[in-house]
Design an enzyme around this catalytic site. Structure first.
Site, mmCIF file in Angstrom:
data_model
loop_
_atom_site.group_PDB
_atom_site.id
_atom_site.type_symbol
_atom_site.label_atom_id
_atom_site.label_comp_id
_atom_site.label_asym_id
_atom_site.label_seq_id
_atom_site.Cartn_x
_atom_site.Cartn_y
_atom_site.Cartn_z
ATOM 1 N N SER A 80 116.735 38.877 94.591
ATOM 2 C CA SER A 80 117.908 39.228 95.233
ATOM 3 C C SER A 80 119.059 38.933 94.054
ATOM 4 C CB SER A 80 118.143 38.404 96.366
ATOM 5 O OG SER A 80 119.693 38.454 96.732
ATOM 6 N N GLU A 82 121.173 46.482 103.415
ATOM 7 C CA GLU A 82 121.002 45.196 104.338
ATOM 8 C C GLU A 82 122.316 45.182 104.857
ATOM 9 O OE1 GLU A 82 118.666 42.313 102.241
ATOM 10 O OE2 GLU A 82 119.274 40.786 103.721
ATOM 11 N N ASP A 141 120.021 41.682 108.835
ATOM 12 C CA ASP A 141 119.712 40.278 108.775
ATOM 13 C C ASP A 141 120.449 39.511 109.278
ATOM 14 O OD1 ASP A 141 119.678 37.821 107.300
ATOM 15 O OD2 ASP A 141 120.401 38.256 105.241
ATOM 16 N N ASP A 183 122.456 44.904 99.413
ATOM 17 C CA ASP A 183 122.680 43.875 100.652
ATOM 18 C C ASP A 183 124.377 43.804 100.674
ATOM 19 O OD1 ASP A 183 122.978 42.039 102.633
ATOM 20 O OD2 ASP A 183 121.630 40.583 101.525
ATOM 21 N N LYS A 196 117.000 43.805 94.510
ATOM 22 C CA LYS A 196 117.998 43.868 95.638
ATOM 23 C C LYS A 196 119.064 43.507 94.909
ATOM 24 C CE LYS A 196 119.408 40.736 99.185
ATOM 25 N NZ LYS A 196 118.496 40.089 100.522
ATOM 26 N N LYS A 198 123.351 42.887 95.199
ATOM 27 C CA LYS A 198 124.604 42.429 96.375
ATOM 28 C C LYS A 198 125.756 43.498 96.113
ATOM 29 C CE LYS A 198 123.090 38.792 98.342
ATOM 30 N NZ LYS A 198 122.615 38.802 99.872
ATOM 31 N N LYS A 221 114.371 35.453 108.384
ATOM 32 C CA LYS A 221 114.672 34.199 107.632
ATOM 33 C C LYS A 221 114.407 33.137 109.026
ATOM 34 C CE LYS A 221 118.157 35.765 104.510
ATOM 35 N NZ LYS A 221 119.553 35.781 104.442
ATOM 36 N N GLY A 243 115.628 35.013 101.757
ATOM 37 C CA GLY A 243 115.774 33.772 101.161
ATOM 38 C C GLY A 243 117.311 33.150 101.292
HETATM 39 O O1 OSB Z 1 121.695 37.928 102.738
HETATM 40 O O2 OSB Z 1 120.052 37.680 102.030
HETATM 41 C C1 OSB Z 1 120.896 36.939 101.915
HETATM 42 C C2 OSB Z 1 121.566 34.139 99.791
HETATM 43 C C3 OSB Z 1 122.277 33.170 100.484
HETATM 44 C C4 OSB Z 1 122.847 33.856 101.821
HETATM 45 C C5 OSB Z 1 122.521 35.027 102.085
HETATM 46 C C6 OSB Z 1 121.486 35.861 101.379
HETATM 47 C C7 OSB Z 1 121.269 35.082 100.022
HETATM 48 C C8 OSB Z 1 120.222 36.109 99.078
HETATM 49 C C9 OSB Z 1 119.403 35.501 98.183
HETATM 50 O O3 OSB Z 1 120.164 37.238 99.108
HETATM 51 C C10 OSB Z 1 117.968 35.239 98.357
HETATM 52 C C11 OSB Z 1 117.307 34.333 97.601
HETATM 53 O O4 OSB Z 1 117.176 34.576 96.535
HETATM 54 O O5 OSB Z 1 117.242 33.106 98.062
HETATM 55 MG MG MG Z 2 120.754 39.388 103.549
#
Ligand code: OSB
Ligand code: MG
Length: 373
Positions: A136, A214, A239, A189, A162, A164, A263, A291
């Protein structure tokens, strides 16, 4: 398994690089760890709440409060005949606060696996010895910076990228990424950055051959995602708005998504995560492990979860070195040049804790004992 005492601690860990989402930038983590002391075995769990209540209602300080005042007292001194599942039942009087609950429940699973001298992933019913990894990648200061980071991660072997997105960092960015990496397995996402007023805008995401988008809409809304999914050819992955296995079932029945992110913290621990996985598997909806910028401890638990058979898409579980200069586990999590993690075969979580390092990162610590002891 008797819980003789529970230790809560907060550690501070600076990220090697900031991580930015539509709700803000994180540069350093304040992570809560829970340790259950059970008859010579110590089980550990990580609370995935963020520093601020931006991803969900929980944050480090609400989790500390609820763990100390309610959840740890509900388990201290209790003899758990049915491990983590029973721990979850005993904490059920508290509504919500799932990330706080998961820290303790997962610590109990961790202890049980050690007590039974079996790998945690086998204890939860896992079936694979290797898991597929994606990354991510947060919002960057420039488009070029993002393109460079993607190139680096693809070169390292990661199987899925992925990025953001948010209004103002979406269509242009996706266009450039697609142009430069036409064959990459790509998703995005939004962390709830859009509304249904953005419908025409969101339809344009269909141009980029994304594996999924996402959580485009509100964090507490499944039905509106069903309306949106009906209008998009891109698969929606939920999510934030899936915090129980029931929600997963509702979302699937409403056709609000075609993919689920699971998660451990968001759904409240291993038992609900396993139920959520089972609901999806039964409906033939692929899932992957999300994550939350975890330390090595939470990462080890994410690896165990990812061995369940329904986790058929690469997760956001990646190498320790992407987050930390020094991770709190030994060995660190590493990813092969094929973008996979080898699941350890040792008993318990399979990664030792660097307790001296943890001690030096600790800013507060408290032990909860059974009433009157
Ligand atoms: O939406 O998946 C998410 C990190 C913090 C809060 C929400 C998210 C995320 C990530 C990071 O996308 C995932 C990672 O590398 O741990
Ligand atoms: Mg997410």
């Amino acid at each position: 398994m008797k819980i003789e005492a529970i230790t809560l601690r907060e550690i501070h860990m600076p990220l090697v690089r900031f991580f930015e989402t539509s709700f803000g930038r994180t540069i350093s983590r304040r992570i809560l760890l829970a340790t259950v002391h059970c008859e010579g075995v110590q089980g550990w769990g990580e609370c995935t709440a963020g520093e601020h209540p931006f991803f969900s209602e929980e944050c480090t300080d609400t989790a500390w409060h609820v763990l100390k005042e309610y959840l740890a007292p509900a388990l201290a001194g209790v003899d758990l005949a049915n491990g983590g599942r029973e721990a979850a039942q005993r904490m059920a009087q508290v509504r919500g606060h799932r990330m706080a609950k998961a820290a303790l429940e997962n610590a109990v699973w961790d202890a049980e696996a050690q007590a039974k001298a079996m790998p945690l992933w086998k204890l939860i019913g896992g079936t694979r010895q290797e898991i597929a990894c994606g990354v991510s990648i947060g919002i960057q200061d420039s488009h070029d910076e993002l393109l460079d980071r993607i190139a680096m991660e693809l070169e390292a072997g990661y199987q899925r990228i992925k990025i953001k997105v948010k209004p103002g960092w979406d269509l242009d960015v996706l266009g450039k990424v697609r142009q430069r990496f036409p064959g990459a397995l790509l998703s995005c996402d939004a962390n709830s950055a859009y509304t249904l007023d953005d419908l025409e805008h969101l339809k344009k995401f269909d141009d980029f051959r994304l594996l999924m988008i996402e959580q485009p809409l509100w964090p507490d809304e499944i039905y509106m995602h069903a309306l949106l999914q009906h209008e998009l050819s891109t698969s929606i992955c939920l999510d934030e708005c899936i915090v129980t296995a029931r929600h997963a079932l509702e979302a699937i029945q409403m056709r609000a998504c075609r993919i689920l992110n699971i998660k451990l913290g968001r759904v409240g621990g291993f038992s609900e995560a396993i139920r959520t996985h089972d609901v999806a598997l039964n409906a033939e909806i692929p899932v992957w492990c999300g994550g939350m910028l975890e330390s090595g401890l939470g990462r080890a638990h994410n690896i165990a979860l990812s061995t369940l058979s329904g986790f058929s898409l690469p997760g956001d579980v990646s190498a320790s070195a992407r987050y930390w200069k020094d991770d709190i586990i030994e060995p660190e999590v590493t990813v092969s040049s094929l973008g996979t993690i080898q699941v350890p075969d040792q008993p318990g979580r399979g990664y030792a804790l660097r307790e001296d390092l943890i001690e030096s990162l600790t800013v507060r610590k408290e032990t909860i004992r059974p009433h009157g002891v």
